[in-house]
Scaffold this active site. Structure first.
Site, mmCIF file in Angstrom:
data_model
loop_
_atom_site.group_PDB
_atom_site.id
_atom_site.type_symbol
_atom_site.label_atom_id
_atom_site.label_comp_id
_atom_site.label_asym_id
_atom_site.label_seq_id
_atom_site.Cartn_x
_atom_site.Cartn_y
_atom_site.Cartn_z
ATOM 1 N N ARG A 94 0.838 -1.197 0.000
ATOM 2 C CA ARG A 94 0.000 0.000 0.000
ATOM 3 C C ARG A 94 0.871 1.245 0.000
ATOM 4 O O ARG A 94 1.967 1.247 0.536
ATOM 5 C CB ARG A 94 -0.873 0.043 1.251
ATOM 6 C CG ARG A 94 -2.156 -0.732 1.172
ATOM 7 C CD ARG A 94 -2.987 -0.512 2.424
ATOM 8 N NE ARG A 94 -2.266 -0.882 3.624
ATOM 9 C CZ ARG A 94 -1.688 -0.027 4.445
ATOM 10 N NH1 ARG A 94 -1.753 1.287 4.229
ATOM 11 N NH2 ARG A 94 -1.039 -0.443 5.506
ATOM 12 N N TYR A 233 -1.533 -3.723 -6.610
ATOM 13 C CA TYR A 233 -1.241 -4.481 -5.392
ATOM 14 C C TYR A 233 -2.245 -4.290 -4.260
ATOM 15 O O TYR A 233 -2.547 -3.160 -3.868
ATOM 16 C CB TYR A 233 0.160 -4.124 -4.866
ATOM 17 C CG TYR A 233 0.767 -5.257 -4.052
ATOM 18 C CD1 TYR A 233 1.474 -6.268 -4.681
ATOM 19 C CD2 TYR A 233 0.586 -5.344 -2.683
ATOM 20 C CE1 TYR A 233 2.006 -7.338 -3.960
ATOM 21 C CE2 TYR A 233 1.113 -6.404 -1.945
ATOM 22 C CZ TYR A 233 1.825 -7.395 -2.601
ATOM 23 O OH TYR A 233 2.347 -8.447 -1.880
ATOM 24 N N LYS A 242 -9.507 -1.869 1.969
ATOM 25 C CA LYS A 242 -9.188 -0.670 2.762
ATOM 26 C C LYS A 242 -9.972 0.552 2.284
ATOM 27 O O LYS A 242 -10.448 1.357 3.079
ATOM 28 C CB LYS A 242 -7.697 -0.373 2.704
ATOM 29 C CG LYS A 242 -6.835 -1.534 3.099
ATOM 30 C CD LYS A 242 -7.114 -1.978 4.510
ATOM 31 C CE LYS A 242 -6.164 -3.121 4.882
ATOM 32 N NZ LYS A 242 -6.242 -3.469 6.281
ATOM 33 N N HIS A 262 -10.236 -1.547 11.807
ATOM 34 C CA HIS A 262 -9.148 -2.416 11.328
ATOM 35 C C HIS A 262 -8.895 -3.486 12.392
ATOM 36 O O HIS A 262 -7.897 -3.447 13.100
ATOM 37 C CB HIS A 262 -7.894 -1.546 11.107
ATOM 38 C CG HIS A 262 -6.799 -2.227 10.348
ATOM 39 N ND1 HIS A 262 -5.490 -1.806 10.397
ATOM 40 C CD2 HIS A 262 -6.809 -3.283 9.498
ATOM 41 C CE1 HIS A 262 -4.744 -2.576 9.622
ATOM 42 N NE2 HIS A 262 -5.505 -3.477 9.073
ATOM 43 N N SER A 284 -0.988 -2.862 10.554
ATOM 44 C CA SER A 284 -0.681 -3.813 9.492
ATOM 45 C C SER A 284 0.549 -4.654 9.830
ATOM 46 O O SER A 284 1.551 -4.131 10.324
ATOM 47 C CB SER A 284 -0.442 -3.054 8.189
ATOM 48 O OG SER A 284 -1.579 -2.274 7.893
ATOM 49 N N CYS A 286 1.053 -6.798 12.180
ATOM 50 C CA CYS A 286 1.375 -6.865 13.612
ATOM 51 C C CYS A 286 0.677 -8.027 14.309
ATOM 52 O O CYS A 286 0.581 -8.068 15.531
ATOM 53 C CB CYS A 286 1.042 -5.552 14.303
ATOM 54 S SG CYS A 286 2.196 -4.235 13.877
ATOM 55 N N ASP A 309 -9.096 -9.004 9.519
ATOM 56 C CA ASP A 309 -8.569 -7.677 9.148
ATOM 57 C C ASP A 309 -9.546 -6.519 9.368
ATOM 58 O O ASP A 309 -9.133 -5.448 9.751
ATOM 59 C CB ASP A 309 -8.139 -7.701 7.672
ATOM 60 C CG ASP A 309 -7.248 -6.516 7.297
ATOM 61 O OD1 ASP A 309 -6.282 -6.246 8.028
ATOM 62 O OD2 ASP A 309 -7.526 -5.851 6.274
ATOM 63 N N ARG A 401 2.101 -11.978 0.095
ATOM 64 C CA ARG A 401 0.791 -12.276 0.678
ATOM 65 C C ARG A 401 0.154 -13.508 0.065
ATOM 66 O O ARG A 401 0.484 -13.905 -1.042
ATOM 67 C CB ARG A 401 -0.144 -11.071 0.451
ATOM 68 C CG ARG A 401 0.363 -9.764 1.076
ATOM 69 C CD ARG A 401 -0.506 -9.320 2.204
ATOM 70 N NE ARG A 401 0.056 -8.203 2.951
ATOM 71 C CZ ARG A 401 -0.485 -7.748 4.067
ATOM 72 N NH1 ARG A 401 -1.580 -8.302 4.537
ATOM 73 N NH2 ARG A 401 0.063 -6.739 4.726
HETATM 74 P P1 GTP Z 1 -2.366 -6.877 7.809
HETATM 75 O O1 GTP Z 1 -2.881 -7.999 6.994
HETATM 76 O O2 GTP Z 1 -1.216 -6.164 7.169
HETATM 77 O O3 GTP Z 1 -3.392 -5.929 8.305
HETATM 78 O O4 GTP Z 1 -1.639 -7.472 9.093
HETATM 79 P P2 GTP Z 1 -1.917 -8.555 10.222
HETATM 80 O O5 GTP Z 1 -2.013 -7.815 11.520
HETATM 81 O O6 GTP Z 1 -2.994 -9.501 9.888
HETATM 82 O O7 GTP Z 1 -0.531 -9.298 10.166
HETATM 83 P P3 GTP Z 1 -0.123 -10.789 10.466
HETATM 84 O O8 GTP Z 1 -0.963 -11.465 11.490
HETATM 85 O O9 GTP Z 1 -0.042 -11.500 9.183
HETATM 86 O O10 GTP Z 1 1.320 -10.491 11.070
HETATM 87 C C1 GTP Z 1 2.428 -10.991 10.491
HETATM 88 C C2 GTP Z 1 3.672 -10.797 11.306
HETATM 89 O O11 GTP Z 1 3.460 -10.673 12.713
HETATM 90 C C3 GTP Z 1 4.572 -11.992 11.099
HETATM 91 O O12 GTP Z 1 5.883 -11.549 10.922
HETATM 92 C C4 GTP Z 1 4.400 -12.764 12.401
HETATM 93 O O13 GTP Z 1 5.483 -13.586 12.647
HETATM 94 C C5 GTP Z 1 4.256 -11.638 13.412
HETATM 95 N N1 GTP Z 1 3.546 -12.058 14.642
HETATM 96 C C6 GTP Z 1 2.235 -12.375 14.728
HETATM 97 N N2 GTP Z 1 1.911 -12.757 15.998
HETATM 98 C C7 GTP Z 1 3.044 -12.634 16.734
HETATM 99 C C8 GTP Z 1 3.356 -12.852 18.117
HETATM 100 O O14 GTP Z 1 2.522 -13.251 18.934
HETATM 101 N N3 GTP Z 1 4.639 -12.616 18.497
HETATM 102 C C9 GTP Z 1 5.577 -12.183 17.621
HETATM 103 N N4 GTP Z 1 6.812 -11.968 18.079
HETATM 104 N N5 GTP Z 1 5.323 -11.965 16.304
HETATM 105 C C10 GTP Z 1 4.078 -12.177 15.873
HETATM 106 C C1 SPV Z 2 -2.801 -3.866 5.566
HETATM 107 O O1 SPV Z 2 -1.811 -3.292 5.099
HETATM 108 O O2 SPV Z 2 -3.294 -3.533 6.675
HETATM 109 C C2 SPV Z 2 -3.416 -4.986 4.837
HETATM 110 C C3 SPV Z 2 -2.934 -5.292 3.493
HETATM 111 O O3 SPV Z 2 -4.334 -5.595 5.359
HETATM 112 S S1 SPV Z 2 -3.646 -4.310 2.243
HETATM 113 O O4 SPV Z 2 -4.921 -4.878 1.880
HETATM 114 O O5 SPV Z 2 -2.724 -4.292 1.109
HETATM 115 O O6 SPV Z 2 -3.838 -2.969 2.737
HETATM 116 MN MN MN Z 3 -4.872 -4.776 7.373
#
Ligand code: GTP
Ligand code: SPV
Ligand code: MN
Length: 618
Positions: A94, A233, A242, A262, A284, A286, A309, A401
Site C-alpha cells: 500500500r 497491489y 481498505k 481495522h 498492518s 502486527c 482484518d 501475501r
Molecule cells: P495486515 O494484513 O497487514 O493488516 O496485518 P496482520 O495484523 O494480519 O498481520 P499478520 O498477522 O499476518 O502479522 C504478520 C507478522 O506478525 C509476522 O511476521 C508474524 O510472525 C508476526 N507475529 C504475529 N503474531 C506474533 C506474536 O505473537 N509474536 C511475535 N513476536 N510476532 C508475531
Molecule cells: C494492511 O496493510 O493492513 C493490509 C494489506 O491488510 S492491504 O490490503 O494491502 O492494505
Molecule cells: Mn490490514
C-alpha cells in the site's frame, strides 16, 4: 427481478455470452449501466466484461492469466488449484503517500490524511484515466461486503482493467449476479474505479504485472467514490478492502451511527463452553491474522476465526454492540507464517490460493521465510531470480501475501457470516519498550484514550522505514476516511449508544529486553492473555491497579508449563512512570496537531493519566 437467461452460470461458458451484460430492467440498473458506459467512454477499454462470479468464469480468467504470464500455476500435487503472481518491484505494498481523502473541506480530511480538493483532484485524475484501459478489458465487478442481503452488509461495484484484481476480489468479497440483482432492485452501492494505468498500443505485447510509476488512491467521501490509478497491489487494487470497507465505511459509520474498524474478530470458547467475542485492532503486519487463527496452548480453550482484518460494529436492539467481518477471504502476510507460528494458516493454504511475491520452489510449490525451519537449497525469488541461502536477500518479499477464502480455514466458525455480540476489544502494536503484555482499561473513555494513543513500529505492509515508531491510533491511521479527531469523538459517542459495552484492553506481544530480544513467546501462548481477559469478564481473575490501567496480579495469569522466568515476566509487566510521562508529553503534542477537535473526554483522560503517574512517582 428475473435474471436473464443468457447470463446464468450454466450458460456463462458459451463464448458469445462470456462477460455479457445481464438483462435487468428499471431505473436502478440503468443508473449502473450509465455509470459503466461513462467510465468506459473515459478509459476506452477494448471490451467490457460483466463479471457473474461463476466458477466457469473464474477458471477462464485464471487460465487467461497463466497464458498471459501474470500467473504461474503451482504444482497440482503440492498446491492444487493455486497460483503465484510476481508484482513489479515498484508495486509491492500500500502507498500511504499516494492515498488521498478528497473531501469538500480540508478539515474534514484532517492532518493525518493527504487532502486535495475534489475538483482539483478530478482535474488530475481525468487525464490519467483518459484512455488508460486501451487494449484491455474493463471488468464490471459487483460485490457485497458482508453476506449478500445481510442486515449489516453493503454493496459496491469495482470497474477494473486488472484480471488479477478480479480474481482477488472474488476471494475477498462475495461477487456475482445476486449482488447485481440487489442493485437492480434499488439497494444503495458504492462506485469504485481502478486502472493499472498501462494502456496497450495496437499490437503492443503486455508485461506480466502492468502498473504505472504514477500512483493515486483517491477517496471522495462526499460522493462515496473511490478512484485508484497505477497500482495492482493489495489494498491499492482490491478497492472493497481498505478503500471501501475502512475509509469510505468509516465515513458511512460516522454519519449512520456505526463503526468500521481495522480489527480481527474471534470467538473464544472457554473450557466451560461459554462463548466470548473479541475484536482486536493491531496495525498492518502486527499479528491480526495470527490471533484470528490462534490455537491455544492452554488446555480446554478453543478459538474460532470470524475475521482477520476488518470488523464492522453496530449497536443491536439488546443494548450490545454487534460485529461482522465484511470480508470473505484473507489477504495475509506470508513471511513468518509457519507450523510453529500459525499452523491454522498453513493448513488453510493447502490449495485454492493466490500467492503474490512469495518464492517458488524447484518442485513447483511455494516457500517464504518462516514457512519451514529448514531453508531450501535453491529457489526462484519473488522477482524471478535464482536464489540460494547465501544470496543475502529474502526469497519472499517481506510484504508477500496469500489470498484465500475464509471458509477454507479449519478454525472458521460455522456461523461466521452472522453478527456476534462483542465482549472485549483489544488494541495492540509493536512496542519494544514501555507497553506491558496486557493492560485492562478503566472503562470506555479510558479505552478510547488507549486506542487513540497507540504507537507501533513500522512494518513492510506500507512504504517507509521498517522499525521506526509511529503513531497509529486504533491501527486506523492509514484507513480513516475523515478527520481522525472526529473519529476519536465518534468512538466516545458510540459509548453512549450501547448499555453493555465491551471491555477494552491494550496488549503488546513485542516487548524486548536489553539485548533486543522479544521477551514474550507469543503466538499460541497469547491464549494465556486471552484466558486472563475472559476470566476478568467473568469476574474470576485478579488484577492490580497501576497508573496506566489494571494488569494481572501476581499469579493472576495462568503460566503453567510456560518456560518464561519470573524475572522476565516482571520485566514484561514493568511500568516506568518517567517513560510514561514522556509518552504523555508526546501524546499531548500529537493531540495538539488536531487543534480543538480532540474530544474533551480524551484531554481529561490524558490529564488523569499524568496525575496517576505523578502520584505513583511519589
Ligand atoms: P495486515 O494484513 O497487514 O493488516 O496485518 P496482520 O495484523 O494480519 O498481520 P499478520 O498477522 O499476518 O502479522 C504478520 C507478522 O506478525 C509476522 O511476521 C508474524 O510472525 C508476526 N507475529 C504475529 N503474531 C506474533 C506474536 O505473537 N509474536 C511475535 N513476536 N510476532 C508475531
Ligand atoms: C494492511 O496493510 O493492513 C493490509 C494489506 O491488510 S492491504 O490490503 O494491502 O492494505
Ligand atoms: Mn490490514
Amino acid at each position: 427481478m428475473a435474471i436473464a437467461e443468457t447470463s446464468t452460470a450454466a450458460s456463462a461458458t458459451s463464448v458469445a455470452d462470456f462477460g455479457a451484460r445481464p438483462a435487468y430492467q428499471g431505473e436502478a440498473f440503468r443508473a449502473l449501466v450509465e455509470w459503466v458506459e461513462e467510465i468506459a467512454a473515459l478509459t476506452k477499454p477494448d471490451r467490457i466484461h460483466w463479471v457473474d462470479g461463476s466458477q466457469a468464469e473464474n477458471e477462464r480468467l485464471l487460465a487467461d492469466m497463466v497464458e498471459q504470464g501474470t500467473l504461474i500455476k503451482l504444482n497440482e500435487q503440492w498446491r492444487p488449484n493455486s497460483y503465484l503472481a510476481r508484482s513489479d518491484a515498484g508495486d509491492v505494498a500500500r502507498l500511504e503517500s499516494r492515498t488521498f481523502i478528497s473531501s469538500e473541506k480540508e478539515e474534514d480530511a484532517g492532518p493525518t490524511n493527504n487532502w486535495v480538493a475534489p475538483a482539483t483532484m478530478r482535474e488530475t485524475l481525468t487525464p490519467l484515466f483518459d484512455g488508460s484501459m486501451r487494449g484491455r478489458t474493463m471488468f464490471v465487478v459487483p460485490f457485497s461486503m458482508g453476506k449478500v442481503g445481510g442486515p449489516i452488509s453493503q454493496l459496491g461495484v469495482q470497474l477494473t482493467d486488472s484480471p488479477y484484481a478480479v480474481a482477488s476480489i472474488e476471494v475477498m468479497t462475495r461477487v456475482g449476479e445476486e449482488v447485481t440483482a440487489l442493485i437492480a432492485e434499488g439497494s444503495p452501492w458504492v462506485k469504485t474505479v481502478h486502472s493499472v494505468g498501462a494502456p496497450l498500443a495496437d499490437g503492443e505485447s503486455d508485461v506480466s504485472w502492468p502498473s504505472n510509476d504514477e500512483k493515486y488512491i483517491v477517496h471522495f467521501p462526499d460522493s462515496l467514490e473511490v478512484w485508484s490509478f497505477g497500482s495492482g497491489y493489495g489494498g491499492n487494487a482490491i478497492l472493497a478492502k481498505k478503500c471501501y470497507a475502512l475509509r469510505i465505511a468509516s465515513v458511512l459509520g460516522r454519519d449512520q451511527g456505526w463503526m468500521a474498524e481495522h480489527m480481527l474478530l474471534i470467538r473464544v470458547i472457554s473450557p466451560e463452553g461459554r462463548h466470548y467475542h473479541v475484536a482486536a485492532a493491531f496495525p498492518s503486519a502486527c499479528g491480526k491474522t495470527n490471533l484470528a487463527m490462534l490455537r491455544p496452548t492452554i488446555p480446554g480453550w478453543k478459538v474460532e476465526t470470524l475475521g482477520d482484518d476488518i470488523t464492522w460494529i453496530r449497536p443491536g436492539d439488546d443494548g450490545r454492540l454487534y460485529a461482522i467481518n465484511p470480508e470473505a477471504g484473507f489477504f495475509g502476510v506470508a513471511p513468518g507464517t509457519g507450523a510453529t507460528t500459525n499452523i491454522t494458516a498453513v493448513e488453510t493454504l493447502h490449495g485454492n490460493v493466490l500467492f503474490t511475491n512469495v518464492a517458488l520452489r524447484d518442485n513447483g510449490d511455494v516457500w517464504w521465510e518462516g514457512l519451514t525451519d529448514e531453508v531450501p537449497e535453491h529457489l526462484i525469488d519473488w522477482q524471478g531470480a535464482d536464489w540460494t541461502p547465501d544470496s543475502g536477500r529474502p526469497a519472499a518479499h517481506p510484504n508477500s501475501r496469500f489470498t484465500v477464502s475464509a471458509a477454507q480455514a479449519p478454525s472458521i466458525s460455522a456461523d461466521w457470516e452472522e453478527a456476534v455480540p462483542l465482549d472485549a476489544i483489544l488494541f495492540g502494536g509493536r512496542r519494544a519498550t514501555n507497553v506491558p503484555l496486557v493492560v485492562e482499561s478503566f472503562g470506555w473513555e479510558h479505552g478510547t484514550f488507549i486506542g487513540a494513543t497507540i504507537s507501533s513500529e513500522r512494518t513492510a505492509a506500507a512504504e517507509g522505514t521498517v522499525g521506526e515508531l509511529r503513531r497509529d491510533p486504533f491501527a486506523m491511521m492509514p484507513f480513516c476516511g475523515y478527520n481522525m479527531a472526529d473519529y476519536f469523538g465518534h468512538w466516545i459517542e458510540m459509548g453512549g449508544k450501547a448499555e453493555r459495552l465491551p471491555a477494552i484492553y491494550q496488549v503488546n506481544w513485542f516487548r524486548k529486553n536489553d539485548d533486543g530480544q522479544i521477551m514474550w513467546p507469543g503466538f499460541g501462548e497469547n491464549s494465556r492473555v486471552i484466558e486472563w481477559i475472559v476470566r476478568r469478564l467473568e469476574g474470576k481473575a485478579e488484577a492490580v491497579e497501576t497508573p496506566i490501567g489494571r494488569i494481572p496480579a501476581e499469579d493472576g495469569m495462568d503460566l503453567a508449563g510456560l518456560d518464561v522466568p519470573d524475572e522476565t515476566m516482571r520485566e514484561i509487566f514493568s511500568i516506568d512512570p518517567d517513560s510514561w510521562l514522556a509518552e504523555a508529553d508526546l501524546t499531548e503534542e500529537f493531540f495538539d496537531t488536531f487543534g480543538d477537535r480532540v474530544p474533551a473526554a480524551l484531554r481529561r483522560e490524558l490529564a488523569a493519566l499524568r496525575e496517576r503517574l505523578q502520584t505513583a512517582k511519589g
